[in-house]
Design an enzyme around this catalytic site. Sequence first.
Site, mmCIF file in Angstrom:
data_model
loop_
_atom_site.group_PDB
_atom_site.id
_atom_site.type_symbol
_atom_site.label_atom_id
_atom_site.label_comp_id
_atom_site.label_asym_id
_atom_site.label_seq_id
_atom_site.Cartn_x
_atom_site.Cartn_y
_atom_site.Cartn_z
ATOM 1 N N HIS A 13 -9.629 1.307 4.538
ATOM 2 C CA HIS A 13 -8.388 1.497 5.297
ATOM 3 C C HIS A 13 -8.663 2.496 6.427
ATOM 4 O O HIS A 13 -9.472 3.412 6.268
ATOM 5 C CB HIS A 13 -7.301 2.031 4.353
ATOM 6 N N GLY A 40 4.636 1.487 4.865
ATOM 7 C CA GLY A 40 5.958 2.106 4.806
ATOM 8 C C GLY A 40 7.045 1.221 4.211
ATOM 9 O O GLY A 40 7.817 1.665 3.349
ATOM 10 N N SER A 81 2.775 -1.958 10.547
ATOM 11 C CA SER A 81 4.210 -2.023 10.870
ATOM 12 C C SER A 81 4.861 -3.358 10.504
ATOM 13 O O SER A 81 5.726 -3.850 11.229
ATOM 14 C CB SER A 81 4.440 -1.693 12.352
ATOM 15 N N ASN A 139 0.858 -1.184 0.000
ATOM 16 C CA ASN A 139 0.000 0.000 0.000
ATOM 17 C C ASN A 139 0.899 1.241 0.000
ATOM 18 O O ASN A 139 1.449 1.606 1.026
ATOM 19 C CB ASN A 139 -0.891 -0.019 1.264
ATOM 20 N N GLU A 179 -6.032 -4.869 10.469
ATOM 21 C CA GLU A 179 -5.028 -3.824 10.672
ATOM 22 C C GLU A 179 -5.357 -3.044 11.946
ATOM 23 O O GLU A 179 -6.182 -2.114 11.919
ATOM 24 C CB GLU A 179 -5.036 -2.844 9.493
ATOM 25 N N LYS A 210 0.061 4.260 -0.450
ATOM 26 C CA LYS A 210 -0.627 5.476 0.038
ATOM 27 C C LYS A 210 -0.353 6.637 -0.923
ATOM 28 O O LYS A 210 -0.243 6.409 -2.121
ATOM 29 C CB LYS A 210 -0.182 5.781 1.473
ATOM 30 N N GLY A 253 1.920 2.406 10.848
ATOM 31 C CA GLY A 253 2.922 3.472 10.755
ATOM 32 C C GLY A 253 3.576 3.846 12.080
ATOM 33 O O GLY A 253 4.248 4.868 12.174
ATOM 34 N N GLU A 294 -7.099 4.976 7.432
ATOM 35 C CA GLU A 294 -6.909 6.387 7.060
ATOM 36 C C GLU A 294 -8.139 6.920 6.334
ATOM 37 O O GLU A 294 -8.510 8.085 6.491
ATOM 38 C CB GLU A 294 -5.641 6.528 6.196
#
Length: 242
Positions: A96, A228, A206, A14, A166, A16, A172, A98
């Site tokens: 997600h 990330g 993570s 992902n 998640e 982002k 993150g 976010e």
Amino acid sequence: MIKLDGFSSIFVANWKLNGNLNFINQFFHQIQIPKDISKCIVICPTSIYLDILSKKKKNFFIGAQNVSQYEGGAYTGEISSNSLRDLKIDFCIVGHSERRQIFYEKNNDINLKSSQLIKDKIVPIICVGETFKEKEKGKTNEVLENQLKECIPDSSNSTNTIIAYEPVWAIGTGLTPSLGEIETTHKFIRENNKKFNNFKILYGGSVKSSNSKGIVALTNVDGALIGGASLKLEEFQKIIKD
Ligand code: PGA
């Protein structure tokens, strides 16, 4: 529709709101996708690059990060599942955290988006997970149960839908639940409804090369959703190689 049951593990990158054309060219110039075709590698760039990536795809798949819940009409700025299908997109992340927290997406929106995708033969990767506050109050299972009930459409089954667990507090942050906690929660999801028994259930939050092997080896974990670390070529390469 992609055949999900043939995959032993699924790794979803992902990206982002990251990655420009230069990054994409370098990434695909250098990356070595494992020859083992039972591993499913999905790259999810920002929507503007979906077409470019779709044309580059060889032994990996492309996923979108979001889709409209509407089929078409006066919805400025939205992207329909039908247009994703035109670009040969096979997966789409939905719900997600976010999107839920920053763009106020609700369980019902996620349900409608997932229905649209299934209709257009795109696999929704439906994200669920508790916040830190909810975890502290011992509400993880209650929150997940409700999200699963409201987000997963009736048309979902193990061949057309993926669930991604998640924990919001792990995204993150460098924090992850213990392996035991991940396994217990995935088992809870799988057993929450008979219908989910054979679903592919991914873990996200993570994930990096130092913890991915242990996580993906868990009995009830079928792969990982990676944020990330998927932008760092060496890291991502190690994760998908293990
Ligand atoms: P992270 O993100 O791997 O950077 O924690 C995961 C995600 O947002 O899906």
